[in-house]
Scaffold this motif. Structure first.
Motif, PDB file in Angstrom:
ATOM      1  N   GLY A 197       3.190  15.806  -9.585  1.00  0.00           N
ATOM      2  CA  GLY A 197       4.573  15.371  -9.788  1.00  0.00           C
ATOM      3  C   GLY A 197       5.554  16.415  -9.294  1.00  0.00           C
ATOM      4  N   GLY A 198       6.833  16.086  -9.404  1.00  0.00           N
ATOM      5  CA  GLY A 198       7.889  17.046  -9.112  1.00  0.00           C
ATOM      6  C   GLY A 198       8.048  17.416  -7.653  1.00  0.00           C
ATOM      7  N   PRO A 215      10.084   9.235  -7.803  1.00  0.00           N
ATOM      8  CA  PRO A 215       9.245   8.557  -6.794  1.00  0.00           C
ATOM      9  C   PRO A 215       9.226   7.048  -6.996  1.00  0.00           C
ATOM     10  CG  PRO A 215       7.906   9.822  -8.331  1.00  0.00           C
ATOM     11  CD  PRO A 215       9.304  10.198  -8.598  1.00  0.00           C
ATOM     12  N   GLU A 216       9.445   6.617  -8.245  1.00  0.00           N
ATOM     13  CA  GLU A 216       9.441   5.172  -8.514  1.00  0.00           C
ATOM     14  C   GLU A 216      10.503   4.457  -7.681  1.00  0.00           C
ATOM     15  OE1 GLU A 216       9.462   7.453 -10.804  1.00  0.00           O
ATOM     16  OE2 GLU A 216       7.697   7.159 -12.053  1.00  0.00           O
ATOM     17  N   TYR A 217      11.598   5.164  -7.409  1.00  0.00           N
ATOM     18  CA  TYR A 217      12.647   4.546  -6.613  1.00  0.00           C
ATOM     19  C   TYR A 217      12.083   4.047  -5.288  1.00  0.00           C
ATOM     20  CZ  TYR A 217      17.179   4.054  -4.327  1.00  0.00           C
ATOM     21  OH  TYR A 217      18.279   3.564  -3.670  1.00  0.00           O
ATOM     22  N   TYR A 218      11.317   4.922  -4.644  1.00  0.00           N
ATOM     23  CA  TYR A 218      10.783   4.568  -3.316  1.00  0.00           C
ATOM     24  C   TYR A 218       9.700   3.512  -3.427  1.00  0.00           C
ATOM     25  CZ  TYR A 218      13.492   8.624  -2.449  1.00  0.00           C
ATOM     26  OH  TYR A 218      14.540   9.489  -2.399  1.00  0.00           O
ATOM     27  N   ALA A 219       8.879   3.612  -4.498  1.00  0.00           N
ATOM     28  CA  ALA A 219       7.841   2.598  -4.692  1.00  0.00           C
ATOM     29  C   ALA A 219       8.493   1.229  -4.901  1.00  0.00           C
ATOM     30  CB  ALA A 219       6.972   2.975  -5.887  1.00  0.00           C
ATOM     31  N   LEU A 220       9.499   1.193  -5.759  1.00  0.00           N
ATOM     32  CA  LEU A 220      10.193  -0.078  -6.002  1.00  0.00           C
ATOM     33  C   LEU A 220      10.816  -0.607  -4.724  1.00  0.00           C
ATOM     34  CD1 LEU A 220      11.974   0.587  -9.388  1.00  0.00           C
ATOM     35  CD2 LEU A 220      10.346  -1.227  -8.902  1.00  0.00           C
ATOM     36  N   VAL A 235       0.836  -1.196   0.000  1.00  0.00           N
ATOM     37  CA  VAL A 235       0.000   0.000   0.000  1.00  0.00           C
ATOM     38  C   VAL A 235       0.873   1.249   0.000  1.00  0.00           C
ATOM     39  CG1 VAL A 235      -1.629   1.334   1.391  1.00  0.00           C
ATOM     40  CG2 VAL A 235      -1.967  -1.110   1.079  1.00  0.00           C
ATOM     41  N   GLY A 236       1.938   1.200   0.765  1.00  0.00           N
ATOM     42  CA  GLY A 236       2.858   2.333   0.781  1.00  0.00           C
ATOM     43  C   GLY A 236       3.392   2.626  -0.604  1.00  0.00           C
ATOM     44  N   ALA A 237       3.803   1.572  -1.305  1.00  0.00           N
ATOM     45  CA  ALA A 237       4.348   1.756  -2.652  1.00  0.00           C
ATOM     46  C   ALA A 237       3.293   2.350  -3.571  1.00  0.00           C
ATOM     47  CB  ALA A 237       4.822   0.410  -3.189  1.00  0.00           C
ATOM     48  N   LEU A 238       2.085   1.792  -3.485  1.00  0.00           N
ATOM     49  CA  LEU A 238       1.027   2.294  -4.359  1.00  0.00           C
ATOM     50  C   LEU A 238       0.708   3.744  -4.049  1.00  0.00           C
ATOM     51  CD1 LEU A 238      -1.314  -0.818  -4.462  1.00  0.00           C
ATOM     52  CD2 LEU A 238       0.214   0.035  -6.236  1.00  0.00           C
ATOM     53  N   SER A 239       0.705   4.104  -2.767  1.00  0.00           N
ATOM     54  CA  SER A 239       0.335   5.488  -2.457  1.00  0.00           C
ATOM     55  C   SER A 239       1.416   6.459  -2.929  1.00  0.00           C
ATOM     56  CB  SER A 239       0.027   5.668  -0.977  1.00  0.00           C
ATOM     57  OG  SER A 239       0.997   5.042  -0.215  1.00  0.00           O
ATOM     58  N   ILE A 240       2.670   6.019  -2.904  1.00  0.00           N
ATOM     59  CA  ILE A 240       3.715   6.897  -3.456  1.00  0.00           C
ATOM     60  C   ILE A 240       3.473   7.121  -4.944  1.00  0.00           C
ATOM     61  CG2 ILE A 240       6.164   6.988  -4.043  1.00  0.00           C
ATOM     62  CD1 ILE A 240       6.762   5.833  -1.349  1.00  0.00           C
ATOM     63  N   LEU A 241       3.135   6.042  -5.633  1.00  0.00           N
ATOM     64  CA  LEU A 241       2.856   6.178  -7.063  1.00  0.00           C
ATOM     65  C   LEU A 241       1.652   7.095  -7.303  1.00  0.00           C
ATOM     66  CD1 LEU A 241       3.459   2.573  -8.396  1.00  0.00           C
ATOM     67  CD2 LEU A 241       4.908   4.578  -8.635  1.00  0.00           C
ATOM     68  N   SER A 242       0.603   6.970  -6.466  1.00  0.00           N
ATOM     69  CA  SER A 242      -0.572   7.810  -6.709  1.00  0.00           C
ATOM     70  C   SER A 242      -0.290   9.267  -6.384  1.00  0.00           C
ATOM     71  CB  SER A 242      -1.800   7.324  -5.929  1.00  0.00           C
ATOM     72  OG  SER A 242      -1.475   6.323  -5.042  1.00  0.00           O
ATOM     73  N   ILE A 243       0.508   9.505  -5.371  1.00  0.00           N
ATOM     74  CA  ILE A 243       0.863  10.898  -5.084  1.00  0.00           C
ATOM     75  C   ILE A 243       1.545  11.517  -6.291  1.00  0.00           C
ATOM     76  CG2 ILE A 243       2.380  12.381  -3.710  1.00  0.00           C
ATOM     77  CD1 ILE A 243       1.881  10.533  -1.372  1.00  0.00           C
ATOM     78  N   ASP A 244       2.433  10.751  -6.894  1.00  0.00           N
ATOM     79  CA  ASP A 244       3.137  11.263  -8.066  1.00  0.00           C
ATOM     80  C   ASP A 244       2.183  11.495  -9.226  1.00  0.00           C
ATOM     81  OD1 ASP A 244       5.482  11.953  -9.557  1.00  0.00           O
ATOM     82  OD2 ASP A 244       5.163  10.072 -10.641  1.00  0.00           O
TER      83      ASP A 244
END
Lengths: 501, 513
Positions: A38-39, A116-121, A25-34
């Motif tokens: 973005g930026g 942000p993908e770095y953190y999601a991954l 869920v954490g990974a997904l929420s980082i992706l959705s925030i982006d």
């Protein structure tokens, strides 16, 4: 016409999935925030990751209480297995990740951290490792392993240097080979026993008295090769130094800890039943593997000219040392492995973080790699505090008392002694002596050589408050480990013992 | 008042060293002297509070450290360790006080204070793991002292020193873990307490294996032939202060550990290995004396003579009776004082001329009369002249061993007497005759700071040579209890016979009067 499947939600025991789901869920929420905006600055993503890791940790602590009260918990069609090993290793994974993620707040900009993908991954990877340790189903182990590994390959490549691409591709190729071996091994086990659950495989093999011993050996051979790659046991270690060299120092430190503890847990589940059921061949091969890994890696480490490569070989040697616990296979040795690895987390991450703070963006003329020994010459004159900290981590890695790893080594050698492996105990001790030389070499450079004045401004160039705090924390734990060891050991022993290992 | 004095003694210098990081560079020498003086005073308080009539350990403190594995912070002293501790604090004090002009003096003084912690720690520890911690930790400051302030080959010398001792002590660590495991088997609990281990009676073959494991750790430290090769390098390259501490205190850790661990824990194995070790010791005495005679560097002469005398200490220890062991413990103190002083004296000349070659010296007695006098006294002491401190220890050691083997003792005794030749020869070459080297003509005699260090050493040498009783009596009381423990524990009849029961001997002796 199929019968409708009727399963009550309680019997699924979905709570067993909660720690991994929190990470996902954490990974997904980082992706959705982006997606929404973005930026944003990397500090936001770091803190979000940290928060989800905290939640993850909370769920694990809940499991600790539950395990103490009720013992092992099964869930989700009995695929999830939450026992002491699963909880302990997940604790190590999550705590190491929490120590690792603030290291991305370096003062120099490295561009992978701006995605942000770095953190999601990163969070996906953690959930993969968590799945891997919290089951004894060979298929789910495979899924977890591959999720985590694929994410990790990408994280390495995102460092965006030619050496990083080389490292990622190398790791990917080797990882694919290991995955193949793993799949073959599982297949043979399934063909032999009709099951993919480790404990049922063991029961079925024992019930039929190992009549198909040749096939068992083939399966074990494949599995050994697969874990050999993941644990970087000699002769499957060749990727390790190159991959570590290509990754950022912080990630290299992380890689020397987390993927290995996950692989150790699976190896413990798989090999210990086999070793104890009297497959002599496996014991001999494991014995040889442990001894060769420790010794050969130590000898290679002696001749390295780059500190990071030296630490890579040293971490191979430490993995061999810890692998001895699986060979010995007593409760004491298994607890020893966890104790060793928990202390190794702080020392090794501290050492790699010290390289990370000294990382400059471009190489100096005449500098062939990021961290040659010469770079640290006379560090005590220019940066006394940094030199003392680095020396501290080196002494701890060498096993000088009373610093962190000494206690792990003491307990591990002690378990070899009480497990009846006298010669192994001596080899472990003598290897610590060999290892003393290359750790000492860095200390000699830092404390006894003249500084290279031209490089004066290149120390600590990447340091920031968050990096310094992580190093400080690692140093404090390493120095005062003597106080921590007793509660840690009692906790670990109780967890391991109650899981039946 | 004495409740925690041992912990204070151990950790005070380390704490002071930590605080010392704040002290300004120009004032650090005064700070170091003050701390070392307080520490020395504390060790004198310890001596004052020590009750010589009590058998067993005193000032004991215990604190669980890792109770799940039976590791406790357990400290205590008896007559054997008491004087080595006093010696260690004394040498740190005069070492710091006599420190000449060195680079980075602050680093040096703080390192010495850390070293002092580890030295005191080794001699008070009664738990094997705590002992091991201090034992290993003492390598680090010494590594730094040799490696950072030493001669041209300093890095080679310091790494050689570190790796030799480190390897030996790791083998010793395996031995300790075995000992704990056997204790666990016998009693069901883990313990690393030496006092608990004393109570364990092991079969002879196990004793022999464990003795060998411990022997590696101790023999490399002493250093015994053929493990001695690191020492000449270490001494040759180390700065004066490094050599002084190394010779006076660090080497004693090995011989002390023989008395503390090997003898009482493995009495049968000690008897088994008595003759081989005696032979090694005698080889050590003769061989290093011959090597010393061939040296051209006065510091190497002193270094090899120091190894040679360590052989006598080991020989006395393995006499396995009260006279021999008391003599060897006393000789540890004596050797510390004398060889420490000799290294300091070599340093005095080195500070002035930056050379240690005997060929550069000659006729110094007329230029530096005070220096020559003190040097002469110490050379006499080193050669074992009666009424000096070394004589008492050597005499008792040999007397003790005479009861075990006449021939070996005579051989060793002759070797010591012949060994005096090289010291006297070196002394003659350096001090007598006419001044041959023009550079020596204008040398200053010893200055006040050097006298501050050397005069107390001369006084101790003479005082304990004439009247050793205040030191010898507590030592021999403690040794008596160790020997009677060994006698009780011994299994084989040969060991029972070789290790006489000191209690009964005393009784018969009194009966005759």
């Amino acid at each position: 016409m199929l019968e409708p499947v009727n399963i009550s939600l309680e019997s699924l025991n979905l709570v067993t999935l909660s720690p991994m789901l929190i990470a996902v869920v954490g990974a997904l929420s980082i992706l959705s925030i982006d997606l929404i905006r973005g930026g944003l600055h990397k500090s936001l993503y770091v803190m979000i990751s940290l928060l989800f890791l905290l939640l993850d940790l909370g769920a694990l602590l809940h499991f600790v209480d539950f395990f103490k009260a009720n013992g092992t918990m099964l869930g989700f069609f009995d695929v999830m297995l939450v026992d002491g090993l699963a909880v302990l290793s997940q604790l190590i994974i999550v705590i190491t990740s929490m120590l690792f993620i603030p290291l991305s707040l370096s003062s120099k900009r490295f561009h992978e951290y701006n995605y942000p993908e770095y953190y999601a991954l990163f969070l996906f990877m953690i959930s993969g490792f968590q799945f891997m340790v919290a089951t004894d189903n060979l298929i789910l182990i495979f899924v977890g392993l591959e999720t985590a590994s694929l994410a990790l390959y990408t994280l390495i490549a995102m460092h965006n240097r030619s050496k990083s691409f080389e490292a990622a591709v190398k790791y990917f190729t080797m990882g694919a080979l290991a995955a193949g071996f793993y799949a073959f091994g599982s297949m043979v086990f399934y063909a032999l026993t009709g099951s993919v659950e480790i404990n049922q495989i063991a029961t079925a093999l024992a019930a039929d008295g190992y009549s198909n011993i040749a096939y068992v050996l083939v399966a074990v051979g494949f599995m050994l090769a697969a874990f050999g790659f993941k644990l970087s046991l000699v002769p499957f270690h060749t990727w390790t130094p190159d991959v570590y060299e290509g990754s950022s120092a912080a990630l290299a430190g992380y890689m020397s800890i987390v993927p290995k503890i996950a692989a150790f847990v699976v190896a413990m589940r798989l090999f210990e039943v086999l070793v104890q059921s009297g497959v002599i061949w496996l014991e001999v091969v494991l014995y040889a593997g442990v001894v060769i890994t420790m010794t050969a890696a130590n000898i290679w480490a002696l001749v390295q000219t780059d500190v990071k490569r030296m630490l890579a070989y040293s971490s191979i040697s430490h993995a061999g040392f810890a692998m001895a616990a699986i060979l010995i296979g007593t409760t004491q040795s298994n607890s020893g492995l966890f104790l060793y690895w928990s202390l190794f987390v702080f020392t090794n991450l501290g050492a790699f973080a010290m390289l990370w703070v000294n990382r400059q963006k471009t190489l100096l003329p005449g500098q062939s790699s990021d961290h040659p020994y010469e770079k640290f010459a006379g560090l005590v004159r220019t940066m006394p505090m940094a030199a003392v900290l680095m020396a501290l981590f080196m002494l701890s890695l060498a096993g000088i008392p009373p610093f962190g790893l000494f206690w792990g080594k003491l307990y591990m050698i002690g378990s070899a002694v009480s497990g009846g492996y006298t010669v192994l105990a001596l080899i472990m001790a003598l290897n610590s002596a060999i290892a003393g030389y290359y750790y000492l070499k860095l200390i000699v450079y830092m404390f006894m050589k003249e500084p290279q004045v031209s490089q004066k401004n290149f120390y600590m160039i990447n340091a920031s408050l968050s990096l310094k705090s992580i190093i400080g924390l690692a140093a404090v734990v390493t120095i005062f480990s003597v106080i921590l060891v007793n509660p840690l050991l009692e906790f670990i022993t109780a967890m391991v013992y109650n899981s039946g290992y | 008042m004495f409740d925690n004095i041992l912990s204070i003694l151990v950790f005070f210098p380390a704490l002071a060293a930590l605080l010392g990081f704040v002290v300004e560079k120009g004032s650090i020498r005064a700070y170091g002297i003050a701390v070392a003086a307080i520490e020395f005073a504390l060790s004198l308080v310890l001596w004052y509070g020590y009750d010589a009539s009590v058998v067993g350990m005193q000032f004991m403190e215990s604190l669980p450290l890792i109770s799940a594995f039976g590791i406790h912070y357990l400290v205590g002293i008896d007559g054997i360790s008491l004087f080595i501790i006093v010696l260690a604090t004394f040498f740190t004090l005069i070492g710091i006080a006599s420190l000449g002009e060195v680079n980075r003096i602050k680093d040096m003084i703080l390192t010495l204070l850390f070293l002092e912690m580890t030295m005191v720690g080794v001699f008070v520890a009664l738990d094997a793991v705590v002992f091991y911690i201090f034992w290993e930790l003492s390598l680090v400051p010494m590594l730094y002292i040799i490696g950072a302030w030493g001669g041209p080959l300093r890095i080679y010398a310091s790494i050689k020193f570190f790796l030799y001792t480190f390897t030996g002590s790791l083998i010793m660590l395996v031995g300790m873990l075995f000992m704990a495991y056997f204790y666990h088997q016998a009693t069901g609990v883990w313990s690393f307490s030496i006092l608990e281990w004393y109570r364990l009676v092991l079969p002879e073959n196990l004793q022999i294996w464990l003795f060998v494991a411990f022997f590696f750790g101790f023999a490399i430290k002493v250093p015994m032939f053929p493990f001695h090769t690191w020492l000449p390098y270490a001494h040759g390259q180390a700065p004066t202060i490094g050599s002084v501490i190394l010779a006076a205190i660090l080497l004693k850790m090995g011989t002390y550990a023989f008395v503390r661990f090997s003898l009482p824990m493995f009495p049968d194995a000690s008897v088994f290995f008595m003759v081989p070790i005696a032979v090694i010791s005698i080889i050590m005495i003769i061989y290093t004396a011959m090597v010393a005679y061939a040296q051209e560097d006065i510091k190497q002469v002193v270094a090899y003579s120091s190894v040679s005398h360590m052989g006598v200490i080991v020989l006395g220890t393995f006499a396995l009776n009260v006279e021999g062991i008391s003599g060897s413990v006393f000789l540890m103190i004596a050797h510390g004082v004398v060889s420490g002083a000799l290294f300091m004296l070599v340093g005095v000349y080195y500070d002035r001329r930056h050379t240690k070659l005997l060929s550069e010296m000659g006729g110094l007695a007329s230029v530096m009369p005070h220096y020559a006098t003190i040097f002469g006294i110490m050379v006499m002491a080193s050669a074992g002249m009666p009424l000096t401190i070394n004589f008492v220890g050597e005499f008792l050691s040999l007397l003790g061993f005479y009861k075990q083997s006449h021939i070996l003792t005579i051989l060793a005794g002759t070797a010591i007497i012949v060994g005096a030749i090289y010291m006297l020869a070196a002394f003659k070459k350096a001090f007598f005759g006419t001044v041959t080297n023009e550079a020596n003509r204008k040398l200053d005699d010893v200055n006040g700071r050097e006298l501050f260090a050397l005069v107390p050493l001369v006084l101790v040498t003479v005082w304990l040579g004439v009247y050793p009783k205040p030191v010898l009596e507590p030592i021999s009381n403690s040794v008596t209890s160790i020997v009677s423990l060994m006698h009780e524990k011994a299994i084989t009849p040969e060991a029972k016979e070789r290790i006489p029961n000191p209690m009964r001997q005393d009784a018969t002796a009194e009966g005759r009067h």
